[in-house]
Design an enzyme around this catalytic site. Structure first.
Site, PDB file in Angstrom:
ATOM      1  N   CYS A   1       0.842  -1.202   0.000  1.00 24.32           N
ATOM      2  CA  CYS A   1       0.000   0.000   0.000  1.00 24.32           C
ATOM      3  C   CYS A   1       0.882   1.259   0.000  1.00 24.32           C
ATOM      4  O   CYS A   1       1.681   1.471   0.914  1.00 24.32           O
ATOM      5  CB  CYS A   1      -0.916  -0.027   1.223  1.00 24.32           C
ATOM      6  SG  CYS A   1      -1.845   1.493   1.440  1.00 24.32           S
ATOM      7  N   CYS A  58       0.420   3.358   3.110  1.00 25.66           N
ATOM      8  CA  CYS A  58       1.090   2.782   4.297  1.00 25.66           C
ATOM      9  C   CYS A  58       2.583   3.100   4.245  1.00 25.66           C
ATOM     10  O   CYS A  58       3.203   3.370   5.281  1.00 25.66           O
ATOM     11  CB  CYS A  58       0.850   1.284   4.379  1.00 25.66           C
ATOM     12  SG  CYS A  58      -0.832   0.856   4.915  1.00 25.66           S
ATOM     13  N   ASP A  74      -1.732  16.090  -2.260  1.00 22.38           N
ATOM     14  CA  ASP A  74      -1.927  15.102  -3.334  1.00 22.38           C
ATOM     15  C   ASP A  74      -0.890  15.333  -4.436  1.00 22.38           C
ATOM     16  O   ASP A  74      -0.619  16.466  -4.840  1.00 22.38           O
ATOM     17  CB  ASP A  74      -3.350  15.232  -3.898  1.00 22.38           C
ATOM     18  CG  ASP A  74      -3.727  14.061  -4.783  1.00 22.38           C
ATOM     19  OD1 ASP A  74      -4.623  13.290  -4.392  1.00 22.38           O
ATOM     20  OD2 ASP A  74      -3.133  13.915  -5.884  1.00 22.38           O
ATOM     21  N   ASN A  83     -13.608   8.410  -2.658  1.00 15.48           N
ATOM     22  CA  ASN A  83     -13.979   7.527  -3.760  1.00 15.48           C
ATOM     23  C   ASN A  83     -13.929   6.093  -3.270  1.00 15.48           C
ATOM     24  O   ASN A  83     -13.087   5.739  -2.442  1.00 15.48           O
ATOM     25  CB  ASN A  83     -13.002   7.712  -4.927  1.00 15.48           C
ATOM     26  CG  ASN A  83     -13.054   9.114  -5.513  1.00 15.48           C
ATOM     27  OD1 ASN A  83     -14.119   9.719  -5.586  1.00 15.48           O
ATOM     28  ND2 ASN A  83     -11.909   9.643  -5.911  1.00 15.48           N
ATOM     29  N   HIS A 109      -9.212   7.291   2.220  1.00 13.89           N
ATOM     30  CA  HIS A 109      -8.712   8.673   2.244  1.00 13.89           C
ATOM     31  C   HIS A 109      -9.816   9.618   1.859  1.00 13.89           C
ATOM     32  O   HIS A 109     -10.691   9.296   1.052  1.00 13.89           O
ATOM     33  CB  HIS A 109      -7.508   8.847   1.307  1.00 13.89           C
ATOM     34  CG  HIS A 109      -7.732   8.383  -0.108  1.00 13.89           C
ATOM     35  ND1 HIS A 109      -7.681   7.054  -0.469  1.00 13.89           N
ATOM     36  CD2 HIS A 109      -8.021   9.068  -1.242  1.00 13.89           C
ATOM     37  CE1 HIS A 109      -7.903   6.939  -1.773  1.00 13.89           C
ATOM     38  NE2 HIS A 109      -8.130   8.153  -2.264  1.00 13.89           N
ATOM     39  N   HIS A 163     -10.345  13.302   0.150  1.00 16.06           N
ATOM     40  CA  HIS A 163      -9.748  14.406  -0.595  1.00 16.06           C
ATOM     41  C   HIS A 163     -10.332  15.698  -0.032  1.00 16.06           C
ATOM     42  O   HIS A 163     -11.565  15.828   0.058  1.00 16.06           O
ATOM     43  CB  HIS A 163     -10.143  14.339  -2.076  1.00 16.06           C
ATOM     44  CG  HIS A 163      -9.650  13.125  -2.803  1.00 16.06           C
ATOM     45  ND1 HIS A 163      -8.559  13.161  -3.645  1.00 16.06           N
ATOM     46  CD2 HIS A 163     -10.106  11.842  -2.833  1.00 16.06           C
ATOM     47  CE1 HIS A 163      -8.361  11.948  -4.167  1.00 16.06           C
ATOM     48  NE2 HIS A 163      -9.294  11.132  -3.692  1.00 16.06           N
TER      49      HIS A 163
HETATM   50  P1  DGP Z   1      -8.261   8.077  -5.459  1.00 16.05           P
HETATM   51  O1  DGP Z   1      -8.185   8.145  -6.951  1.00 16.05           O
HETATM   52  O2  DGP Z   1      -9.553   8.614  -4.880  1.00 16.05           O
HETATM   53  O3  DGP Z   1      -7.918   6.703  -4.936  1.00 16.05           O
HETATM   54  O4  DGP Z   1      -7.132   9.068  -4.943  1.00 16.05           O
HETATM   55  C1  DGP Z   1      -5.803   8.701  -4.828  1.00 16.05           C
HETATM   56  C2  DGP Z   1      -4.999   9.961  -4.868  1.00 16.05           C
HETATM   57  O5  DGP Z   1      -3.713   9.663  -4.362  1.00 16.05           O
HETATM   58  C3  DGP Z   1      -4.807  10.558  -6.255  1.00 16.05           C
HETATM   59  O6  DGP Z   1      -5.406  11.853  -6.295  1.00 16.05           O
HETATM   60  C4  DGP Z   1      -3.301  10.649  -6.431  1.00 16.05           C
HETATM   61  C5  DGP Z   1      -2.778  10.465  -5.039  1.00 16.05           C
HETATM   62  N1  DGP Z   1      -1.516   9.757  -4.938  1.00 16.05           N
HETATM   63  C6  DGP Z   1      -1.218   8.534  -5.473  1.00 16.05           C
HETATM   64  N2  DGP Z   1       0.038   8.196  -5.160  1.00 16.05           N
HETATM   65  C7  DGP Z   1       0.537   9.206  -4.394  1.00 16.05           C
HETATM   66  C8  DGP Z   1       1.806   9.406  -3.773  1.00 16.05           C
HETATM   67  O7  DGP Z   1       2.737   8.600  -3.827  1.00 16.05           O
HETATM   68  N3  DGP Z   1       1.951  10.586  -3.087  1.00 16.05           N
HETATM   69  C9  DGP Z   1       0.942  11.496  -2.980  1.00 16.05           C
HETATM   70  N4  DGP Z   1       1.203  12.617  -2.288  1.00 16.05           N
HETATM   71  N5  DGP Z   1      -0.262  11.323  -3.558  1.00 16.05           N
HETATM   72  C10 DGP Z   1      -0.452  10.189  -4.261  1.00 16.05           C
END
Ligand code: DGP
Length: 112
Positions: free
Chosen positions: A4, A7, A30, A86, A99, A101
């Protein structure tokens, strides 16, 4: 959870721009922002998503929303903002770690 991404961020194995942290929650910027302010607010405990939230963690969900609202204040989002989670593939969930947003910093586009 070994595979994950979130995680790994919690454990410090991957970098993140943290904006809030307490004993059970962290929040960070994000990586693919959809708005001028786009923060992810997550539990340190791995939960796949709101669809698998254990009943005993109902209070944690409330604390995540309260943390998001405090972060919104920290970022001066006094005009309003959006808190979204989501769920699953059709819901657009790409990371299976619960999570929220927090989106704001401009008049947000309508979406469903
Ligand atoms: P969702 O699509 O609702 O599962 O949102 C996941 C979000 O996580 C997406 O907007 C991009 C973000 N994300 C994915 N990988 C990383 C990461 O390694 N670091 C950060 N800061 N955000 C990430």
């Amino acid at each position: 959870m070994d595979n994950c991404i979130f995680c790994k961020i919690i454990k410090g194995e991957l970098p993140s721009e943290k904006v809030y942290q307490d004993e059970e929650i962290i929040a960070f910027v994000d990586i693919k922002p959809q708005a001028p302010v786009h923060i992810l607010v997550i539990p340190k405990k791995h939960i796949d998503g709101a669809d698998t939230l254990p009943a005993e963690d109902a209070g944690l969900t409330g604390r995540l929303v309260i943390a998001a609202a405090r972060i919104a204040e920290q970022f001066h989002l006094s005009g309003g903002y959006r808190i979204v989670t989501n769920i699953g593939k059709d819901g657009g969930q790409t990371v299976r770690h619960l999570h929220f947003h927090l989106l704001g910093g401009e008049k947000l586009k309508d979406s469903y």
